[in-house]
Motif scaffolding. Sequence first.
Motif, PDB file in Angstrom:
ATOM      1  N   THR A  15    -116.665 -93.497  38.597  1.00 19.15           N
ATOM      2  CA  THR A  15    -117.505 -93.031  37.480  1.00 19.15           C
ATOM      3  C   THR A  15    -117.101 -91.623  37.040  1.00 19.15           C
ATOM      4  N   HIS A  16    -116.717 -90.778  38.008  1.00 19.54           N
ATOM      5  CA  HIS A  16    -116.221 -89.444  37.616  1.00 19.54           C
ATOM      6  C   HIS A  16    -114.973 -89.570  36.760  1.00 19.54           C
ATOM      7  N   LEU A  17    -114.079 -90.440  37.185  1.00 21.70           N
ATOM      8  CA  LEU A  17    -112.843 -90.623  36.419  1.00 21.70           C
ATOM      9  C   LEU A  17    -113.158 -91.157  35.021  1.00 21.70           C
ATOM     10  N   LEU A  18    -114.008 -92.198  34.953  1.00 22.39           N
ATOM     11  CA  LEU A  18    -114.333 -92.796  33.651  1.00 22.39           C
ATOM     12  C   LEU A  18    -114.955 -91.775  32.705  1.00 22.39           C
ATOM     13  N   ALA A  19    -115.801 -90.898  33.286  1.00 17.05           N
ATOM     14  CA  ALA A  19    -116.469 -89.900  32.442  1.00 17.05           C
ATOM     15  C   ALA A  19    -115.487 -88.900  31.853  1.00 17.05           C
ATOM     16  N   THR A  20    -114.305 -88.771  32.477  1.00  8.94           N
ATOM     17  CA  THR A  20    -113.307 -87.864  31.898  1.00  8.94           C
ATOM     18  C   THR A  20    -112.480 -88.576  30.833  1.00  8.94           C
TER      19      THR A  20
END
Length: 459
Positions: free
Chosen positions: A231-236
């Motif tokens: 989710t951290h990656l997707l949010a970037t």
Amino acid sequence: MSDSEVRANVHRVIDERSESHLQDLCTLVAQPSISAHDEGVKECAQLLADMMKKRGIAAEVIPTPGQPVVYGELIEDPNAFTLLCYGHYDVQPTDPLDLWESPPFEPTLRDGRLYGRGTGDNKGQLIAHVFAASAWKEVAGRVPINLKFVFEGEEESGSPNLGHFVREHKDRLACDLVYISDGGLHPSGDPVISLGNRGVVGITMVAEGADRDNHSGNKGGVVPNPVWMLTHLLATMVDPEGNVLIDGFYDDVRPITEVETDLVARLPFDPVEFGQTMGVPRVEYSQQEYYQRIMLKPYFNISGISSGYVGPGSKTIIPATAECRIDVRMVADQRTADIVEKVKRHAAAVDPRVRVIAGGMGAMEPSRTAPDHPAVPAVARALEEVHGTPAHINASGGGSLPNAVWPGILGTSHIGAPYANADENNHSPNENLAVDCFHRGIHASAEVFWHLGQMAEDA
Ligand SMILES: [Zn+2]
């Protein structure tokens, strides 16, 4: 006979043959051709080629590493305008079978519609071109332009060999325009012209933490959680407005021209009605934004995400893995390989623990024909002639089709004009083609041939 008498006679003959046209379509639909299961496809290719030959078209079945292409030609004058009609004779699988009101391969007439798998998508549309050519032959002894037919047998499986086929037969397929009738008319019944399609590429992202699920109390804080990684990656990658934050993602997006903006402004728009067709109270965008977003701009979609436990009660674990599926809808002139590369580079920089895997679905490149292409008004006039109402011109469709092979390999533009009723139930049970749409499609092809011939003469 004057030109207008000849034309009128062509349309009269098309009307007179309406019974036999419908009969032939039934024969074609009764032959299963499910490319996903390799069921009956080669038999259908032969049947279609025979039907074309019977109507004076030099047709043959050309093998590919997958399903064959049915290729046909009507060359009237090597110097005349040449139109290539593309269609596909393979069909979608039929399940769920119990939802069909009549068996999918027993074409059945009910309430002015012919029901059966492949009626609308795409047998009833590709054969319309053949019947129209045949009517011209019968009345005038010739078609007003040269025709080439490429009827593919694995479009419903992502056209894996179409590019290879077109490359291999590049000289033979040389033409001035590619014409595609697939999909449905506007829900109002008005004709539609489609000048392009978005591309698509599938990407899977997998985050892995420990080699097993762990107790979130005993291990919480020391074991990496793959859901957070993902989710951290997707949010970037995408901001809350849907803008893609991946470096270089928009580099090759073709700027929207004034002509395209103008075309969009003429399309019908009802935020409440359109919203309801999607299951939301209303469309939250302006008319211009709505169409640009679904036609002329890319979209980075998360189609699924899976990890951990969401069953009844609770299970306090740190999941071992998390996975998500992405499909990127691209617009001209973005390229699938380049977009995949940029997504991978971004992921590697943000969190190298997340694996990025391309594929898992057939990738298709985007493609768009300039709206000021000289054939656009000719096709528009032809459709208006038949329907009695002007065509809606879509600067691009939102979905994906294998059209990039035409400009990409042949250097030829493409124009789409669907003939089926909007509620044809393509890919669903009870697929159907309204009989009047079928007949109108034949008339439309006949007019398109005529108007393109006139356009070439006037040029
Ligand atoms: Zn289809």
